[in-house]
Motif scaffolding. Structure first.
Motif, PDB file in Angstrom:
ATOM      1  N   ILE A  15      70.666  40.040  40.862  1.00 45.85           N
ATOM      2  CA  ILE A  15      71.959  40.297  40.234  1.00 45.85           C
ATOM      3  C   ILE A  15      72.005  39.505  38.934  1.00 45.85           C
ATOM      4  O   ILE A  15      71.877  38.280  38.929  1.00 45.85           O
ATOM      5  CB  ILE A  15      73.128  39.888  41.147  1.00 45.85           C
ATOM      6  N   ARG A  16      72.197  40.208  37.812  1.00 49.09           N
ATOM      7  CA  ARG A  16      72.184  39.592  36.487  1.00 49.09           C
ATOM      8  C   ARG A  16      73.616  39.370  36.018  1.00 49.09           C
ATOM      9  O   ARG A  16      74.343  40.332  35.743  1.00 49.09           O
ATOM     10  CB  ARG A  16      71.470  40.505  35.481  1.00 49.09           C
ATOM     11  N   TYR A  17      74.025  38.117  35.933  1.00 43.36           N
ATOM     12  CA  TYR A  17      75.374  37.767  35.492  1.00 43.36           C
ATOM     13  C   TYR A  17      75.333  37.293  34.036  1.00 43.36           C
ATOM     14  O   TYR A  17      74.388  36.603  33.633  1.00 43.36           O
ATOM     15  CB  TYR A  17      75.943  36.655  36.363  1.00 43.36           C
ATOM     16  N   ILE A  18      76.343  37.653  33.275  1.00 41.16           N
ATOM     17  CA  ILE A  18      76.430  37.220  31.876  1.00 41.16           C
ATOM     18  C   ILE A  18      77.844  36.744  31.559  1.00 41.16           C
ATOM     19  O   ILE A  18      78.810  37.101  32.242  1.00 41.16           O
ATOM     20  CB  ILE A  18      76.044  38.345  30.889  1.00 41.16           C
ATOM     21  N   ALA A  19      77.959  35.966  30.475  1.00 42.35           N
ATOM     22  CA  ALA A  19      79.265  35.619  29.916  1.00 42.35           C
ATOM     23  C   ALA A  19      79.734  36.780  29.034  1.00 42.35           C
ATOM     24  O   ALA A  19      78.921  37.416  28.356  1.00 42.35           O
ATOM     25  CB  ALA A  19      79.164  34.343  29.106  1.00 42.35           C
ATOM     26  N   PRO A  20      81.040  37.094  29.003  1.00 45.31           N
ATOM     27  CA  PRO A  20      81.535  38.212  28.202  1.00 45.31           C
ATOM     28  C   PRO A  20      81.298  38.068  26.704  1.00 45.31           C
ATOM     29  O   PRO A  20      81.367  39.063  25.975  1.00 45.31           O
ATOM     30  CB  PRO A  20      83.026  38.235  28.519  1.00 45.31           C
ATOM     31  N   SER A  21      81.003  36.865  26.226  1.00 42.31           N
ATOM     32  CA  SER A  21      80.745  36.669  24.795  1.00 42.31           C
ATOM     33  C   SER A  21      79.431  37.286  24.343  1.00 42.31           C
ATOM     34  O   SER A  21      79.203  37.459  23.140  1.00 42.31           O
ATOM     35  CB  SER A  21      80.736  35.172  24.470  1.00 42.31           C
ATOM     36  N   MET A  22      78.556  37.617  25.275  1.00 44.53           N
ATOM     37  CA  MET A  22      77.273  38.225  24.927  1.00 44.53           C
ATOM     38  C   MET A  22      77.480  39.586  24.279  1.00 44.53           C
ATOM     39  O   MET A  22      78.479  40.271  24.513  1.00 44.53           O
ATOM     40  CB  MET A  22      76.423  38.384  26.182  1.00 44.53           C
ATOM     41  N   ARG A  23      76.501  39.988  23.469  1.00 47.75           N
ATOM     42  CA  ARG A  23      76.454  41.338  22.911  1.00 47.75           C
ATOM     43  C   ARG A  23      75.114  41.979  23.281  1.00 47.75           C
ATOM     44  O   ARG A  23      74.125  41.276  23.479  1.00 47.75           O
ATOM     45  CB  ARG A  23      76.578  41.316  21.377  1.00 47.75           C
ATOM     46  N   ALA A  24      75.112  43.314  23.325  1.00 46.40           N
ATOM     47  CA  ALA A  24      73.886  44.040  23.643  1.00 46.40           C
ATOM     48  C   ALA A  24      73.538  45.006  22.522  1.00 46.40           C
ATOM     49  O   ALA A  24      74.423  45.661  21.960  1.00 46.40           O
ATOM     50  CB  ALA A  24      74.047  44.810  24.953  1.00 46.40           C
ATOM     51  N   ARG A  25      72.255  45.111  22.213  1.00 41.68           N
ATOM     52  CA  ARG A  25      71.808  46.063  21.204  1.00 41.68           C
ATOM     53  C   ARG A  25      72.109  47.499  21.619  1.00 41.68           C
ATOM     54  O   ARG A  25      72.214  48.386  20.770  1.00 41.68           O
ATOM     55  CB  ARG A  25      70.306  45.911  20.959  1.00 41.68           C
ATOM     56  N   SER A  26      72.250  47.729  22.918  1.00 37.27           N
ATOM     57  CA  SER A  26      72.558  49.073  23.407  1.00 37.27           C
ATOM     58  C   SER A  26      73.998  49.474  23.146  1.00 37.27           C
ATOM     59  O   SER A  26      74.384  50.613  23.416  1.00 37.27           O
ATOM     60  CB  SER A  26      72.233  49.182  24.900  1.00 37.27           C
ATOM     61  N   GLY A  27      74.807  48.562  22.605  1.00 34.40           N
ATOM     62  CA  GLY A  27      76.135  48.907  22.123  1.00 34.40           C
ATOM     63  C   GLY A  27      77.261  48.704  23.120  1.00 34.40           C
ATOM     64  O   GLY A  27      77.034  48.419  24.303  1.00 34.40           O
ATOM     65  N   SER A  46      84.096  30.296  33.489  1.00 33.13           N
ATOM     66  CA  SER A  46      85.044  30.976  34.369  1.00 33.13           C
ATOM     67  C   SER A  46      85.032  32.494  34.253  1.00 33.13           C
ATOM     68  O   SER A  46      85.427  33.192  35.185  1.00 33.13           O
ATOM     69  CB  SER A  46      86.463  30.455  34.105  1.00 33.13           C
ATOM     70  N   ASP A  47      84.606  33.037  33.101  1.00 28.57           N
ATOM     71  CA  ASP A  47      84.607  34.482  32.885  1.00 28.57           C
ATOM     72  C   ASP A  47      83.188  35.008  33.072  1.00 28.57           C
ATOM     73  O   ASP A  47      82.258  34.595  32.381  1.00 28.57           O
ATOM     74  CB  ASP A  47      85.101  34.818  31.472  1.00 28.57           C
ATOM     75  N   VAL A  48      83.027  35.945  34.012  1.00 23.30           N
ATOM     76  CA  VAL A  48      81.683  36.388  34.388  1.00 23.30           C
ATOM     77  C   VAL A  48      81.646  37.903  34.569  1.00 23.30           C
ATOM     78  O   VAL A  48      82.536  38.494  35.189  1.00 23.30           O
ATOM     79  CB  VAL A  48      81.220  35.709  35.697  1.00 23.30           C
ATOM     80  N   MET A  49      80.609  38.510  34.022  1.00 22.52           N
ATOM     81  CA  MET A  49      80.341  39.936  34.201  1.00 22.52           C
ATOM     82  C   MET A  49      78.999  40.125  34.907  1.00 22.52           C
ATOM     83  O   MET A  49      78.120  39.259  34.831  1.00 22.52           O
ATOM     84  CB  MET A  49      80.268  40.644  32.845  1.00 22.52           C
ATOM     85  N   VAL A  50      78.846  41.277  35.546  1.00 17.90           N
ATOM     86  CA  VAL A  50      77.547  41.687  36.068  1.00 17.90           C
ATOM     87  C   VAL A  50      76.917  42.631  35.053  1.00 17.90           C
ATOM     88  O   VAL A  50      77.409  43.741  34.831  1.00 17.90           O
ATOM     89  CB  VAL A  50      77.669  42.380  37.441  1.00 17.90           C
ATOM     90  N   TRP A  51      75.854  42.159  34.410  1.00 11.37           N
ATOM     91  CA  TRP A  51      75.104  42.963  33.442  1.00 11.37           C
ATOM     92  C   TRP A  51      74.272  44.028  34.159  1.00 11.37           C
ATOM     93  O   TRP A  51      74.105  45.149  33.681  1.00 11.37           O
ATOM     94  CB  TRP A  51      74.217  42.039  32.630  1.00 11.37           C
ATOM     95  N   GLY A  52      73.770  43.684  35.339  1.00 14.57           N
ATOM     96  CA  GLY A  52      72.981  44.650  36.090  1.00 14.57           C
ATOM     97  C   GLY A  52      72.618  44.127  37.463  1.00 14.57           C
ATOM     98  O   GLY A  52      72.709  42.931  37.740  1.00 14.57           O
ATOM     99  N   SER A  53      72.240  45.054  38.327  1.00 13.97           N
ATOM    100  CA  SER A  53      71.734  44.705  39.652  1.00 13.97           C
ATOM    101  C   SER A  53      70.509  45.572  39.893  1.00 13.97           C
ATOM    102  O   SER A  53      70.483  46.734  39.509  1.00 13.97           O
ATOM    103  CB  SER A  53      72.788  44.964  40.736  1.00 13.97           C
TER     104      SER A  53
END
Length: 279
Positions: free
Chosen positions: A210-222, A83-90
């Motif tokens: 369009i790149r969608y991710i779950a908010p639980s993800m983490r990125a090395r870019s901080g 249910s919780d979705v972010m756009v990581w990039g487009s």
């Protein structure tokens, strides 16, 4: 083709992809293309901002921001991410008419610096996407593989950032051609093997990834890495959530995404000493 969320989830779990998804009308896709191409014309003398427009269209064009938030896009992303979705990039993948540009066999998540695989790409056709124009090709079930070794070629005609290519033999006879009409889309997993050939037609082949991710993800870019929250809530705080573009191609938005692009590129090109467009 209208699909229920359960059908999308089932096919995605089995194959690693789903298509075709009917997102908008052909006229709607043509209007998005027209807005993009108008922006390209306006930035023809500014290659840096032109690259940012093509790499982050939803951050500078309100029309593309509306696309990533389209109810049918959100429904498809939620079917596989929750249910919780972010756009990581487009980003835009553009093959000019009668051009040799191609995409080698690869897995999307290879170099993005994300810690898990709770990501999915919805690829929306803004022009006819056929075998002749260089449609994507997917290997069913290959999403069950973990990230495999890739080699970097930095080939001039390869649309991928590093010209990366998976270092296993791909059974191309098993590939499925992802033919889409303008306004249709495909959905695919970040571990799925996929590629595409050159465009041999007289029209540009334009797709919005369009790149969608779950908010639980983490990125090395901080945690300064910027994303858009388009459904549900963020219970983790692993990213910086940004609002929709206030105006079309706003100077402040370009400055902000230039800084975010630099953060991401440091991870994406780690160990190469080279820099190319962000995908």
């Amino acid at each position: 083709m209208t699909m229920t969320a359960s059908k999308i989830a089932f096919d995605y779990a089995r194959d690693g992809f789903v298509f075709p998804l009917d997102i908008m009308t052909r006229a709607g896709a043509e209007a998005l293309r027209a807005d993009l191409e108008q922006g390209e014309a306006e930035l023809a003398g500014d290659p840096q901002r032109l690259g940012l427009l093509r790499g982050f269209p939803a951050r500078v064009l309100p029309s593309f921001d509306r696309l990533v938030r389209h109810p049918k896009m959100v429904e498809a992303a939620r079917a596989v991410l929750g249910s919780d979705v972010m756009v990581w990039g487009s980003g835009l993948f553009i093959k000019e008419a009668n051009a040799p540009s191609y995409v080698s066999w690869h897995q999307d998540l290879t170099y993005w610096g994300l810690d898990k695989a709770e990501e999915t790409t919805i690829w929306v056709a803004l022009s006819p996407t056929t075998e002749a124009s260089g449609c994507m090709r997917f290997i069913p079930g290959s999403h069950r593989e973990q990230i495999l070794p890739h080699a970097d070629s930095f080939a001039a005609d390869n649309l991928l950032t590093r010209g990366q290519e998976i270092q296993v033999e791909v059974d191309e006879d098993a590939a499925v051609d992802i033919v889409l009409q303008p306004g249709q889309a495909s959905l695919h997993h970040g571990h799925l093997f996929h590629a595409s050939g050159p465009n041999t037609t007289g029209d540009r082949r334009i797709g919005a990834a369009i790149r969608y991710i779950a908010p639980s993800m983490r990125a090395r870019s901080g945690p300064e890495t910027e994303v858009m929250l388009i459904a549900g809530e963020d219970h983790f705080g692993h990213f910086t959530i940004v609002p929709p573009p206030a105006r079309r191609m706003d100077d402040a938005d370009f400055e902000r995404i230039a800084a975010d692009s630099e953060r991401r590129e440091r991870i994406l090109f780690d160990g190469t000493g080279g820099h190319r467009r962000l995908r």
